[in-house]
Design a protein around this motif. Structure first.
Motif, short mmCIF file in Angstrom:
data_model
loop_
_atom_site.label_atom_id
_atom_site.label_comp_id
_atom_site.label_asym_id
_atom_site.label_seq_id
_atom_site.Cartn_x
_atom_site.Cartn_y
_atom_site.Cartn_z
N ARG A 209 0.75 -1.26 -0.05
CA ARG A 209 -0.08 0.10 0.20
C ARG A 209 0.93 1.21 0.05
NH1 ARG A 209 -5.30 -0.09 2.57
NH2 ARG A 209 -4.45 -1.47 4.20
N SER A 235 1.30 -6.94 -2.13
CA SER A 235 0.41 -7.30 -0.83
C SER A 235 -0.93 -7.52 -1.14
CB SER A 235 0.59 -6.32 0.27
OG SER A 235 0.01 -5.06 -0.21
N ARG A 236 -1.71 -8.08 -0.54
CA ARG A 236 -3.25 -7.89 -0.89
C ARG A 236 -3.97 -6.57 -0.78
NH1 ARG A 236 -7.93 -11.41 1.68
NH2 ARG A 236 -9.83 -10.22 1.32
N GLN A 249 -0.73 -11.54 -6.10
CA GLN A 249 -0.70 -11.26 -4.58
C GLN A 249 -0.06 -12.53 -3.87
OE1 GLN A 249 -4.73 -10.86 -2.70
NE2 GLN A 249 -3.99 -12.34 -1.05
N VAL A 250 0.84 -12.11 -3.01
CA VAL A 250 1.68 -13.04 -2.16
C VAL A 250 0.86 -12.88 -0.97
CG1 VAL A 250 4.01 -13.19 -0.84
CG2 VAL A 250 3.78 -12.60 -3.45
N GLN A 252 -1.46 -15.60 2.29
CA GLN A 252 -2.31 -16.66 2.66
C GLN A 252 -3.34 -16.90 1.57
OE1 GLN A 252 -3.39 -16.86 6.88
NE2 GLN A 252 -4.18 -18.78 6.50
N THR A 253 -3.97 -15.83 1.11
CA THR A 253 -4.80 -16.03 -0.07
C THR A 253 -4.76 -15.59 -1.18
OG1 THR A 253 -5.76 -13.77 0.73
CG2 THR A 253 -7.19 -15.82 1.72
N SER A 268 3.50 -3.59 5.13
CA SER A 268 3.87 -3.74 6.75
C SER A 268 4.20 -5.02 7.32
CB SER A 268 2.33 -3.28 7.44
OG SER A 268 1.34 -4.06 7.01
N GLN A 272 -0.91 -12.45 7.29
CA GLN A 272 -1.40 -13.26 6.21
C GLN A 272 -0.28 -13.10 5.01
OE1 GLN A 272 -3.39 -10.91 7.63
NE2 GLN A 272 -5.26 -12.00 8.14
N HIS A 273 0.42 -11.94 5.07
CA HIS A 273 1.44 -11.55 4.02
C HIS A 273 2.73 -12.59 4.34
CE1 HIS A 273 3.15 -9.68 0.57
NE2 HIS A 273 4.39 -9.61 1.42
N ASN A 287 10.90 0.23 4.45
CA ASN A 287 9.64 0.64 4.89
C ASN A 287 9.86 1.96 5.75
OD1 ASN A 287 7.24 1.06 6.73
ND2 ASN A 287 6.61 -0.97 5.92
N LEU A 306 10.47 4.59 0.74
CA LEU A 306 10.77 3.63 -0.47
C LEU A 306 10.79 4.69 -1.98
CD1 LEU A 306 8.23 3.12 -2.78
CD2 LEU A 306 7.37 2.33 -0.61
C1 LIG Z 1 -8.70 -13.54 5.15
C2 LIG Z 1 -7.75 -12.43 4.93
C3 LIG Z 1 -6.76 -13.03 3.89
C4 LIG Z 1 -5.66 -12.15 3.62
N1 LIG Z 1 -4.68 -12.46 2.78
C5 LIG Z 1 -3.54 -11.68 2.39
C6 LIG Z 1 -2.69 -12.06 1.64
O1 LIG Z 1 -2.79 -13.35 0.98
N2 LIG Z 1 -1.78 -11.48 1.33
C7 LIG Z 1 -1.41 -10.08 1.97
O2 LIG Z 1 -0.65 -9.40 1.69
N3 LIG Z 1 -2.23 -9.78 2.91
C8 LIG Z 1 -3.25 -10.60 3.21
N4 LIG Z 1 -4.52 -10.09 4.01
C9 LIG Z 1 -4.44 -8.51 4.37
C10 LIG Z 1 -3.42 -8.20 5.38
O3 LIG Z 1 -4.07 -8.58 6.82
C11 LIG Z 1 -2.87 -6.93 5.25
O4 LIG Z 1 -4.07 -6.00 5.49
C12 LIG Z 1 -2.16 -6.54 4.14
O5 LIG Z 1 -1.04 -7.59 3.85
C13 LIG Z 1 -1.66 -5.04 4.10
O6 LIG Z 1 -0.90 -4.92 3.02
P1 LIG Z 1 0.43 -3.76 3.13
O7 LIG Z 1 1.52 -3.93 4.06
O8 LIG Z 1 0.72 -3.23 1.51
O9 LIG Z 1 -0.50 -2.45 3.59
P2 LIG Z 1 -0.40 -1.64 5.10
O10 LIG Z 1 -0.46 -2.87 6.04
O11 LIG Z 1 -1.32 -0.42 5.20
O12 LIG Z 1 1.04 -1.29 5.11
C14 LIG Z 1 1.62 -0.16 4.37
C15 LIG Z 1 3.36 0.03 4.62
O13 LIG Z 1 3.89 0.91 3.82
C16 LIG Z 1 4.56 1.78 4.77
N5 LIG Z 1 4.62 2.98 3.75
C17 LIG Z 1 3.99 3.79 3.30
N6 LIG Z 1 4.36 4.67 2.68
C18 LIG Z 1 5.69 4.38 2.82
C19 LIG Z 1 6.83 5.17 2.03
N7 LIG Z 1 6.88 6.20 1.28
N8 LIG Z 1 8.12 4.61 2.05
C20 LIG Z 1 8.16 3.30 2.67
N9 LIG Z 1 7.10 2.83 3.41
C21 LIG Z 1 6.00 3.21 3.14
C22 LIG Z 1 3.80 1.91 5.68
O14 LIG Z 1 4.84 2.19 6.95
C23 LIG Z 1 3.29 0.41 6.00
O15 LIG Z 1 4.18 -0.34 7.01
C24 LIG Z 1 -5.51 -10.98 4.48
C25 LIG Z 1 -6.44 -10.43 5.29
C26 LIG Z 1 -7.44 -11.29 5.78
C27 LIG Z 1 -8.58 -10.71 6.78
#
Ligand SMILES: Cc1cc2nc3c(=O)[nH]c(=O)nc-3n(C[C@H](O)[C@H](O)[C@H](O)COP(=O)(O)OP(=O)(O)OC[C@H]3O[C@@H](n4cnc5c(N)ncnc54)[C@H](O)[C@@H]3O)c2cc1C
Lengths: 321, 257
Positions: A209, A235-236, A249-250, A252-253, A268, A272-273, A287, A306
């Protein structure tokens, strides 16, 4: 009791894939303990190249076997099992084997253990190690049927350097019945790029994200991945926001990956990731939040933006060559 | 058309897994149980076909022990008509489970059976294809698009590297669903109220003709946690220096470049 090992080998354009060689290497090691020979089964070509470590090669060729289709493949592997009467059947875990092997196992009343990450012989019986709960736990799995069937996750075994060449391939004739033609493949939509599939990739660069937009994903993650010869992942949260497609997508799902190097940018590190990439040999996290959980399991981390780090890293890698 | 949906109860994906002292499985106290995420996509696809008036009735089939009726009830709240709960002991292998589900599906008589591509607990991805074989029906596993028309189906699946196959066949068929197929709906308040009066048939696995006394073909033991990933090092310094140091470590220490 069956004897020997039958290995279903993946090929691409007639060339045996690395996933097949790692299995053939493992099969040789197991055959040395169990006895019997190793038979390689290759679908969709009559002239495979690069087969090693097998005492014989059987090829199933013809229009019904080129593109993957459930019925013909299940029948071909059935014919090979009946002819070889092996103690053990091995295959790589792929979309194809996940589709047809359970069907064939049900037909033959055989036990199947999918996606093992290790195989060994204990008291003359094959034992697999298998991740469950998306890799949050593992167990030993035994299959009591004769033969036993195991599929292995790609990149689970090293390819031995000294695998001997295999003899010339023989054709295996497979007659199909009406019951093998319940589905037809009517179209194959080719990919836009020619990168290695995530599940087989040795290097992966994933964006989360933190990328903020698809434009950023395309201009930051893709070129960095290209510089590293890596497959891009996500990520998801990034997939749900439309930065990348579902197949990327990498987790659990999503896809469970097993690379040598996994670079996580703006991810983050949710449980699940982690489930999808925890077996990566080396994890790099970029990060800007030093509290992000990803730093708890990353081998190397950089706490910074990043958008600054990724282009620098790309330039540094490009300068290496 | 009547659609069956296979639905499994699994621990929530947030669950921190703990191993039982005798290493025979996980500790299941305090687990929050949910519908297997992929099965939600199967149910959604069935409900969408009903919304489009291609199906009249959606029946949920679920095998398992305590709490399964709750998960079925959640599915009924989203819009399925009825449920079939097959009460069964733990530690059955996939083939025994598939035999029981196939028998229940056959007794019910459905035109299409949808399932999730895998259950996120044991990650086996075996049962739907086994059910298809036992019933002698066509199958397509792990699909991302589905069309149902004139007694036939057309489904798209990702076969790796972004290559997609379009597969056709006749109904009845068994199809397993990937998550890109659709976005599952939530239960509405009226849906939850209505679900209370919907019927769940309770079946015993032995009444379905499945022998559960013989040893499983596939058995497991010696459960453990994956090796802890040790906390690595954060590379300090200005961005330029940190990146240089990272590349050096990747080449010289980790030897992955
Ligand atoms: C049933 C179920 C299944 C799921 N399956 C999966 C799955 O298969 N894969 C998966 O990935 N997730 C899965 N999830 C979702 C998971 O819980 C997280 O919500 C998801 O992984 C978060 O993605 P993220 O790390 O990209 O986003 P966030 O958690 O929002 O993290 C974003 C990160 O980016 C950092 N960031 C922001 N801006 C910058 C910048 N400019 N420079 C450096 N760092 C920055 C932030 O500090 C933060 O740590 C699942 C959830 C459920 C409920």
């Amino acid at each position: 009791m069956g004897n020997g090992i039958l290995v279903l080998c993946e090929q691409e354009g007639g060339q045996i894939k690395g996933t097949a060689l790692e299995l053939l290497g493992k099969a040789r090691e197991l055959a040395a303990q169990l006895g019997g020979s190793v038979t390689a089964l290759v679908m969709g070509t009559s002239t495979p190249t690069g087969v090693k470590g097998a005492q014989q090669i059987w090829c199933v060729d013809g229009p019904d076997f080129q593109a993957y289709n459930t019925g013909p493949w299940a029948r071909a592997v059935q014919v090979a099992i009946e002819k070889a009467a092996p103690a053990l059947v091995l295959a790589t875990s792929t979309v194809a084997t996940r589709d047809f092997f359970p069907r064939l196992a049900a037909r033959l009343g055989l036990g199947l253990a999918t996606e093992v990450v290790d195989l060994c012989v204990v008291d003359g019986q094959v034992l697999g190690r298998r991740p469950v709960y998306a890799g949050k736990a593992l167990y030993d799995v035994r299959v009591s049927s004769d033969p036993a069937i195991f599929t292995a996750r790609p990149n689970s075994f090293p390819v031995p350097a000294d695998l001997p060449d295999a003899p010339a391939p023989e054709a295996l004739d497979v007659a199909l019945t009406e019951a093998d033609r319940l589905t037809r493949v009517v179209d194959t939509l080719a990919p836009e790029t020619d990168v290695v599939d995530l599940t087989e990739a040795a290097v992966i660069v994933s964006g989360g994200r933190g990328l903020k937009s698809k434009e950023n994903y395309d201009s930051i993650i893709r070129p960095l991945a290209a510089a590293l010869g890596a497959t891009p992942g996500a990520s998801r949260a990034a997939v749900d926001a439309g930065f990348a497609s579902h197949g990327d997508q990498v987790g659990q799902t999503g896809k469970v990956v097993n690379p040598n190097l996994y670079v996580a940018c703006g991810i983050s590190g949710a449980i699940q990731h982690l489930a999808g990439m925890r077996t990566s040999k080396v994890i790099v996290a970029i990060n800007k939040d030093e509290e992000a959980p990803i730093f708890d399991f990353a081998t190397y981390g950089i706490v910074a933006d990043l958008f600054t780090i990724c282009p620098l890293l790309q330039a540094e890698i490009e300068d290496l060559d | 058309m009547k659609i069956g949906v296979l639905l499994k109860q699994v621990p929530d994906t947030e669950t921190r897994i703990r191993i039982a002292d005798d290493a025979s499985g996980i500790v299941t106290d305090d687990i929050k149980w949910v519908i297997n995420p992929y099965d939600e996509h199967a149910l959604e696809e069935a409900l969408k076909l009903k919304d489009a008036r291609k199906a009249k009735e959606v029946v949920i089939f679920s095998l398992g022990g305590k709490g399964v009726d709750q998960r079925i009830r959640e599915g009924l709240a989203r819009g399925a008509e009825r449920g079939v709960w097959i009460e069964a002991p733990e530690n059955l292998d996939s083939l025994a489970i598939a035999r029981a589900l196939a028998a229940a599906v056959k007794a019910e008589g459905v035109d299409l059976l949808l399932a999730g591509k895998q259950a996120v607990d044991d990650d086996n991805s075996q049962v739907p294809a086994m059910v298809a074989e036992i019933l002698g029906w066509p199958q397509v596993m792990m699909i991302s698009e589905l069309q149902i028309d004139d007694g036939g189906f057309k489904a798209t699946r990702d076969v790796g590297k972004g290559v997609r196959q379009v597969v056709e066949g006749r109904l009845p068929a068994v199809i397993s669903c990937d998550k890109s197929l659709n976005t599952p709906r939530y239960a509405s308040l009226p849906g939850i109220m209505k679900a209370r009066r919907k019927k769940i048939d309770n079946k015993n696995i032995s009444a379905l003709g499945v022998d559960t006394s013989s040893d499983p073909l596939v058995s497991h033991g010696n459960w453990g946690l994956p090796p802890e990933r040790s906390k690595g090092q954060v590379i300090p310094g200005e961005p330029k220096e940190a990146v240089k140091e990272l590349v050096r470590l990747l080449r010289e220490e980790a030897k992955v470049l």
